[in-house]
Design a protein around this motif. Structure first.
Motif, PDB file in Angstrom:
ATOM      1  N   ARG A  13       0.830  -1.193   0.000  1.00  0.00           N
ATOM      2  CA  ARG A  13       0.000   0.000   0.000  1.00  0.00           C
ATOM      3  C   ARG A  13       0.875   1.256   0.000  1.00  0.00           C
ATOM      4  N   PRO A  14       0.305   2.405  -0.406  1.00  0.00           N
ATOM      5  CA  PRO A  14       1.099   3.637  -0.425  1.00  0.00           C
ATOM      6  C   PRO A  14       1.781   3.963   0.893  1.00  0.00           C
ATOM      7  N   GLY A  37      -7.371  10.084  -1.296  1.00  0.00           N
ATOM      8  CA  GLY A  37      -7.438   9.570   0.063  1.00  0.00           C
ATOM      9  C   GLY A  37      -6.147   8.935   0.546  1.00  0.00           C
ATOM     10  N   GLY A  38      -5.185   8.740  -0.371  1.00  0.00           N
ATOM     11  CA  GLY A  38      -3.880   8.216   0.007  1.00  0.00           C
ATOM     12  C   GLY A  38      -3.824   6.717   0.205  1.00  0.00           C
ATOM     13  N   ILE A  39      -4.827   5.978  -0.290  1.00  0.00           N
ATOM     14  CA  ILE A  39      -4.859   4.539  -0.007  1.00  0.00           C
ATOM     15  C   ILE A  39      -4.625   3.660  -1.225  1.00  0.00           C
ATOM     16  N   HIS A  40      -4.581   4.249  -2.423  1.00  0.00           N
ATOM     17  CA  HIS A  40      -4.300   3.486  -3.641  1.00  0.00           C
ATOM     18  C   HIS A  40      -3.444   4.303  -4.590  1.00  0.00           C
ATOM     19  N   PRO A  95      -1.732   8.550   5.323  1.00  0.00           N
ATOM     20  CA  PRO A  95      -2.745   8.946   4.349  1.00  0.00           C
ATOM     21  C   PRO A  95      -3.918   9.672   5.002  1.00  0.00           C
ATOM     22  N   LEU A  96      -4.714  10.338   4.172  1.00  0.00           N
ATOM     23  CA  LEU A  96      -5.934  10.979   4.658  1.00  0.00           C
ATOM     24  C   LEU A  96      -6.887   9.955   5.267  1.00  0.00           C
ATOM     25  N   LEU A  97      -7.062   8.823   4.566  1.00  0.00           N
ATOM     26  CA  LEU A  97      -8.003   7.795   4.984  1.00  0.00           C
ATOM     27  C   LEU A  97      -7.275   6.631   5.654  1.00  0.00           C
ATOM     28  N   VAL A  98      -8.000   5.872   6.441  1.00  0.00           N
ATOM     29  CA  VAL A  98      -7.428   4.658   7.023  1.00  0.00           C
ATOM     30  C   VAL A  98      -7.320   3.601   5.931  1.00  0.00           C
TER      31      VAL A  98
END
Length: 419
Positions: free
Chosen positions: A298-299, A388-391, A322-325
């Motif tokens: 993951r990022p 969202g920083g997750i992908h 990231p912004l999101l979990v």
């Protein structure tokens, strides 16, 4: 013949549904609302509001409900379309409302036996609104037969198996991420598909090489705009990222909204919900199968450990978040873009157009987002998972391609008008 191209290059052709037509079923003229829409709401209560199933699990449950509902309604209509599993014997005078309620109720009680008492109350209320008659009893029989076929078909389908994600230690390999460091949902990639022959049917060529320029572009984009403290992400992009990440999926509201605004009758709604939900389920399975095949980090892991990736165009930031979990499974491909590409392409195929407006509210973001059409929504979710920083973007785009491919397969093999 309308042709709608996905942003990923998958082209799906379809004829617009005839929205002006109607079918004279036994109880439709007295029904205050479309029973398919009502029981989709009841399904949401059972699947999410109470059971709190995560999206990759929800997909199977909704598909089972609406596959059974479709077979029941299609049979009463004289089987104008290919059945999904069966076409119970019907004369066309059965109560479709009774059939819909029974099919959905039976599937939901099989999925959630602990909710049986509550579901029985909803079911009894639905049946009480239908005048007692032979048509009502025959509708109940048709719905029960469709539900029984679905329950039997999904027995031992691999749901809730004990598979686990492979945890790696080398650059590029997935490992659990903070804050929970969890690993969940690996069984979804081995679930028996509803439509496609095998879960690995639409395998991609995989994530970009760690030393490639494309990887560096993906890396630096998500590092910059997906950070919890990003200074380049706009307020609207932040809202979009949160809106699309809401586990209370806006796609449920969107389907019900379109069925209502477009005036779908019972058969049309049953077919549309089945097409969308079964495509979503198989796209999710195909995507999770892809995740297992590549097991890509993951990022948050990639950025914190960038000093190990061998790429001179990336720089590590051990404090980046990231912004999101981050969800508890690998990056490649994006489950949400697989799911949304399947739903949006199935809707575009069903309606034969891409320019139907719709909206959806998210309590997580506290906002309603409005879309001009299906491709706009798909383009936004591809961006939103990066925001969202997750992908990574490649994981999103390739996921959307898988979703479109699943819908294209469905369009060629299922739910077609009988000639």
């Amino acid at each position: 013949m309308a042709v709608w191209p996905l942003v990923t290059g998958v082209v799906i052709a379809g004829s617009p549904v005839e929205l002006g037509s109607s079918f004279a079923y036994a109880s439709d003229s007295r029904a205050p609302a479309n029973a398919v829409i009502v029981w989709d709401g009841n399904a949401q209560t059972a699947i999410w509001d109470i059971a709190a199933q995560q999206p990759q699990v929800q997909a199977r449950s909704f598909a089972m409900v609406h596959g059974a509902v479709y077979d029941a309604v299609n049979a009463i209509a004289g089987t104008p379309y290919q059945p999904y599993l069966i076409a119970p014997a019907a004369k066309g005078t059965e109560s479709t409302d009774a059939a819909v309620a029974t099919a959905a109720f039976r599937v939901l009680t099989a999925l959630f036996p602990a909710q049986q008492a509550r579901l029985e109350t909803q079911y009894d209320e639905s049946l009480a609104a239908i005048p007692d008659s032979a048509a009502k009893q025959r509708g109940i029989t048709v719905g029960a037969q469709a539900a029984a076929a679905m329950i039997a078909a999904r027995r031992n389908d691999g749901a809730f198996g004990g598979q686990t994600w492979t945890v790696g230690t080398q650059p590029g390999q997935w490992r659990p991420t903070p804050p929970a460091f969890a690993s969940d949902g690996a069984w979804v990639g081995d679930l028996k598909p509803f439509l496609i022959p095998r879960a690995s049917m639409f395998r991609t060529s995989g994530p970009p090489s760690l030393t490639s320029r494309r990887y560096a572009r993906d890396f630096n984009e998500v590092k910059t705009i997906g950070s919890a403290t990003s200074t380049v992400r706009t307020a609207d992009q932040t809202q979009a990222a949160i809106w699309w990440h809401d586990r209370h999926l806006a796609e449920w509201e969107i389907k019900r909204q379109l069925a209502t605004t477009q005036g779908l009758n019972t058969l049309q709604a049953a077919r549309m919900f089945a097409m969308v939900d079964l495509a979503e389920a198989d796209a999710t399975t195909a995507c999770f199968n892809e995740k297992a095949a590549w097991s890509f980090w993951r990022p948050i892991t990639a950025i914190q450990l960038a000093d190990t990736d061998g790429n001179p165009e990336t720089a590590a930031d051990p404090d980046w978040t990231p912004l999101l979990v981050t969800p508890p499974h690998p990056d490649f491909t994006s489950g949400h873009t697989c799911f949304t590409a399947a739903s949006m392409s199935a809707l575009a195929y069903f309606f034969g157009r891409d320019d139907l407006p719709f909206s959806g509210y998210s309590a997580a973001s506290g906002t309603t987002r409005y879309f001009r059409g299906f491709s706009q929504a798909l383009a936004e979710v591809i961006n939103a998972r990066v925001w969202g920083g997750i992908h990574t973007r490649t994981a999103d785009v390739q996921g959307a391609k898988i979703g479109g491919q699943v819908t294209a397969y469905m369009a060629g093999h299922y739910f077609r008008p009988k000639r």
